[in-house]
Design a protein around this motif. Sequence first.
Motif, PDB file in Angstrom:
ATOM      1  N   GLN A 205     -12.681 -61.008   5.535  1.00  0.00           N
ATOM      2  CA  GLN A 205     -13.573 -60.371   4.563  1.00  0.00           C
ATOM      3  C   GLN A 205     -14.346 -59.222   5.208  1.00  0.00           C
ATOM      4  OE1 GLN A 205     -15.651 -63.971   3.494  1.00  0.00           O
ATOM      5  NE2 GLN A 205     -14.841 -63.888   1.403  1.00  0.00           N
ATOM      6  N   LEU A 206     -14.812 -59.447   6.431  1.00  0.00           N
ATOM      7  CA  LEU A 206     -15.568 -58.410   7.127  1.00  0.00           C
ATOM      8  C   LEU A 206     -14.672 -57.222   7.443  1.00  0.00           C
ATOM      9  CD1 LEU A 206     -18.169 -57.426   8.339  1.00  0.00           C
ATOM     10  CD2 LEU A 206     -17.656 -58.741  10.399  1.00  0.00           C
ATOM     11  N   LYS A 207     -13.455 -57.456   7.913  1.00  0.00           N
ATOM     12  CA  LYS A 207     -12.520 -56.368   8.184  1.00  0.00           C
ATOM     13  C   LYS A 207     -12.228 -55.581   6.907  1.00  0.00           C
ATOM     14  CE  LYS A 207      -8.794 -57.104  10.423  1.00  0.00           C
ATOM     15  NZ  LYS A 207      -7.591 -57.684  11.005  1.00  0.00           N
ATOM     16  N   PHE A 208     -12.006 -56.284   5.804  1.00  0.00           N
ATOM     17  CA  PHE A 208     -11.739 -55.643   4.527  1.00  0.00           C
ATOM     18  C   PHE A 208     -12.913 -54.756   4.128  1.00  0.00           C
ATOM     19  CE2 PHE A 208     -11.987 -55.676  -0.135  1.00  0.00           C
ATOM     20  CZ  PHE A 208     -10.767 -55.121  -0.442  1.00  0.00           C
ATOM     21  N   LEU A 209     -14.115 -55.274   4.271  1.00  0.00           N
ATOM     22  CA  LEU A 209     -15.316 -54.529   3.929  1.00  0.00           C
ATOM     23  C   LEU A 209     -15.447 -53.276   4.799  1.00  0.00           C
ATOM     24  CD1 LEU A 209     -18.039 -54.316   2.420  1.00  0.00           C
ATOM     25  CD2 LEU A 209     -19.019 -55.679   4.248  1.00  0.00           C
ATOM     26  N   LEU A 210     -15.271 -53.428   6.092  1.00  0.00           N
ATOM     27  CA  LEU A 210     -15.412 -52.290   6.998  1.00  0.00           C
ATOM     28  C   LEU A 210     -14.359 -51.219   6.717  1.00  0.00           C
ATOM     29  CD1 LEU A 210     -16.256 -54.147  10.325  1.00  0.00           C
ATOM     30  CD2 LEU A 210     -17.812 -52.809   8.903  1.00  0.00           C
ATOM     31  N   LYS A 211     -13.130 -51.637   6.447  1.00  0.00           N
ATOM     32  CA  LYS A 211     -12.053 -50.677   6.173  1.00  0.00           C
ATOM     33  C   LYS A 211     -12.328 -49.859   4.919  1.00  0.00           C
ATOM     34  CE  LYS A 211      -8.287 -53.189   8.353  1.00  0.00           C
ATOM     35  NZ  LYS A 211      -6.999 -53.830   8.093  1.00  0.00           N
ATOM     36  N   LYS A 212     -13.071 -50.407   3.977  1.00  0.00           N
ATOM     37  CA  LYS A 212     -13.425 -49.679   2.759  1.00  0.00           C
ATOM     38  C   LYS A 212     -14.260 -48.436   3.066  1.00  0.00           C
ATOM     39  CE  LYS A 212     -11.899 -51.838  -0.858  1.00  0.00           C
ATOM     40  NZ  LYS A 212     -10.983 -51.135  -1.750  1.00  0.00           N
ATOM     41  N   PHE A 213     -14.883 -48.384   4.232  1.00  0.00           N
ATOM     42  CA  PHE A 213     -15.747 -47.269   4.603  1.00  0.00           C
ATOM     43  C   PHE A 213     -15.035 -46.221   5.447  1.00  0.00           C
ATOM     44  CE2 PHE A 213     -18.693 -50.299   3.029  1.00  0.00           C
ATOM     45  CZ  PHE A 213     -19.650 -49.514   2.416  1.00  0.00           C
ATOM     46  N   ASP A 214     -13.713 -46.341   5.571  1.00  0.00           N
ATOM     47  CA  ASP A 214     -12.918 -45.317   6.243  1.00  0.00           C
ATOM     48  C   ASP A 214     -12.787 -44.145   5.264  1.00  0.00           C
ATOM     49  OD1 ASP A 214     -11.174 -43.794   7.712  1.00  0.00           O
ATOM     50  OD2 ASP A 214      -9.476 -45.160   7.513  1.00  0.00           O
ATOM     51  N   ALA A 215     -13.817 -43.311   5.217  1.00  0.00           N
ATOM     52  CA  ALA A 215     -13.947 -42.269   4.192  1.00  0.00           C
ATOM     53  C   ALA A 215     -12.802 -41.265   4.190  1.00  0.00           C
ATOM     54  CB  ALA A 215     -15.277 -41.534   4.371  1.00  0.00           C
ATOM     55  N   ASN A 216     -12.294 -40.899   5.357  1.00  0.00           N
ATOM     56  CA  ASN A 216     -11.236 -39.897   5.407  1.00  0.00           C
ATOM     57  C   ASN A 216      -9.840 -40.512   5.473  1.00  0.00           C
ATOM     58  OD1 ASN A 216     -11.318 -40.825   8.008  1.00  0.00           O
ATOM     59  ND2 ASN A 216     -11.751 -38.850   8.949  1.00  0.00           N
ATOM     60  N   GLY A 217      -9.750 -41.835   5.481  1.00  0.00           N
ATOM     61  CA  GLY A 217      -8.460 -42.523   5.441  1.00  0.00           C
ATOM     62  C   GLY A 217      -7.609 -42.351   6.687  1.00  0.00           C
ATOM     63  N   ASP A 218      -8.231 -42.094   7.828  1.00  0.00           N
ATOM     64  CA  ASP A 218      -7.459 -41.883   9.056  1.00  0.00           C
ATOM     65  C   ASP A 218      -7.139 -43.178   9.798  1.00  0.00           C
ATOM     66  OD1 ASP A 218      -9.952 -42.493  10.086  1.00  0.00           O
ATOM     67  OD2 ASP A 218     -10.127 -40.684  11.309  1.00  0.00           O
ATOM     68  N   GLY A 219      -7.584 -44.310   9.260  1.00  0.00           N
ATOM     69  CA  GLY A 219      -7.303 -45.590   9.900  1.00  0.00           C
ATOM     70  C   GLY A 219      -8.237 -45.921  11.043  1.00  0.00           C
ATOM     71  N   LYS A 220      -9.268 -45.096  11.234  1.00  0.00           N
ATOM     72  CA  LYS A 220     -10.251 -45.311  12.287  1.00  0.00           C
ATOM     73  C   LYS A 220     -11.639 -45.229  11.665  1.00  0.00           C
ATOM     74  CE  LYS A 220      -8.715 -41.737  14.562  1.00  0.00           C
ATOM     75  NZ  LYS A 220      -8.522 -40.701  15.593  1.00  0.00           N
ATOM     76  N   LEU A 221     -12.582 -45.935  12.272  1.00  0.00           N
ATOM     77  CA  LEU A 221     -13.967 -45.900  11.792  1.00  0.00           C
ATOM     78  C   LEU A 221     -14.825 -45.126  12.778  1.00  0.00           C
ATOM     79  CD1 LEU A 221     -14.279 -49.599  10.633  1.00  0.00           C
ATOM     80  CD2 LEU A 221     -14.200 -47.588   9.169  1.00  0.00           C
ATOM     81  N   SER A 222     -15.520 -44.137  12.256  1.00  0.00           N
ATOM     82  CA  SER A 222     -16.452 -43.360  13.069  1.00  0.00           C
ATOM     83  C   SER A 222     -17.800 -44.078  13.094  1.00  0.00           C
ATOM     84  CB  SER A 222     -16.636 -41.967  12.472  1.00  0.00           C
ATOM     85  OG  SER A 222     -17.305 -42.054  11.225  1.00  0.00           O
ATOM     86  N   LYS A 223     -18.687 -43.576  13.928  1.00  0.00           N
ATOM     87  CA  LYS A 223     -20.041 -44.136  13.984  1.00  0.00           C
ATOM     88  C   LYS A 223     -20.708 -44.021  12.612  1.00  0.00           C
ATOM     89  CE  LYS A 223     -24.537 -43.359  15.991  1.00  0.00           C
ATOM     90  NZ  LYS A 223     -25.271 -42.266  15.409  1.00  0.00           N
ATOM     91  N   GLN A 224     -20.537 -42.884  11.941  1.00  0.00           N
ATOM     92  CA  GLN A 224     -21.153 -42.689  10.627  1.00  0.00           C
ATOM     93  C   GLN A 224     -20.568 -43.648   9.596  1.00  0.00           C
ATOM     94  OE1 GLN A 224     -23.834 -40.606   9.755  1.00  0.00           O
ATOM     95  NE2 GLN A 224     -23.718 -41.969   7.996  1.00  0.00           N
ATOM     96  N   GLU A 225     -19.257 -43.852   9.627  1.00  0.00           N
ATOM     97  CA  GLU A 225     -18.623 -44.771   8.683  1.00  0.00           C
ATOM     98  C   GLU A 225     -19.104 -46.196   8.914  1.00  0.00           C
ATOM     99  OE1 GLU A 225     -14.462 -42.328   7.911  1.00  0.00           O
ATOM    100  OE2 GLU A 225     -14.611 -43.649   9.652  1.00  0.00           O
ATOM    101  N   LEU A 226     -19.245 -46.592  10.176  1.00  0.00           N
ATOM    102  CA  LEU A 226     -19.790 -47.920  10.480  1.00  0.00           C
ATOM    103  C   LEU A 226     -21.245 -48.024  10.032  1.00  0.00           C
ATOM    104  CD1 LEU A 226     -18.259 -48.649  13.993  1.00  0.00           C
ATOM    105  CD2 LEU A 226     -17.866 -49.952  11.891  1.00  0.00           C
ATOM    106  N   GLN A 227     -21.994 -46.968  10.245  1.00  0.00           N
ATOM    107  CA  GLN A 227     -23.402 -46.973   9.823  1.00  0.00           C
ATOM    108  C   GLN A 227     -23.498 -47.160   8.312  1.00  0.00           C
ATOM    109  OE1 GLN A 227     -25.702 -43.719  11.377  1.00  0.00           O
ATOM    110  NE2 GLN A 227     -27.327 -43.995   9.900  1.00  0.00           N
TER     111      GLN A 227
END
Length: 79
Positions: free
Chosen positions: A17-39
């Motif tokens: 569930q946590l992974k799913f939630l975090l992946k939803k914030f990959d704003a540019n869809g590059d498959g990586k999470l930036s500091k801003q996306e995590l924030q």
Amino acid sequence: MPMWMPRRADFPLSDEQLKFLLKKFDANGDGKLSKQELQDAFKSMGLHFCGWRAKKAVRHADKNGDGYVNEEELNDLVR
């Protein structure tokens, strides 16, 4: 995987569930999470000190040193 996203994490989330939630914030869809996306993700969960937490999360999980948390690193971060 559930197709919902809590407004605030008032209850323990499973790893998936946590992974799913975090992946939803990959704003540019590059498959990586930036500091801003995590924030943004942490803020949506109602956590305090989101910027500090995001910086610490990237520093902890970013094994290849590119400044982002990729899929493999996300697994380590969630654990």
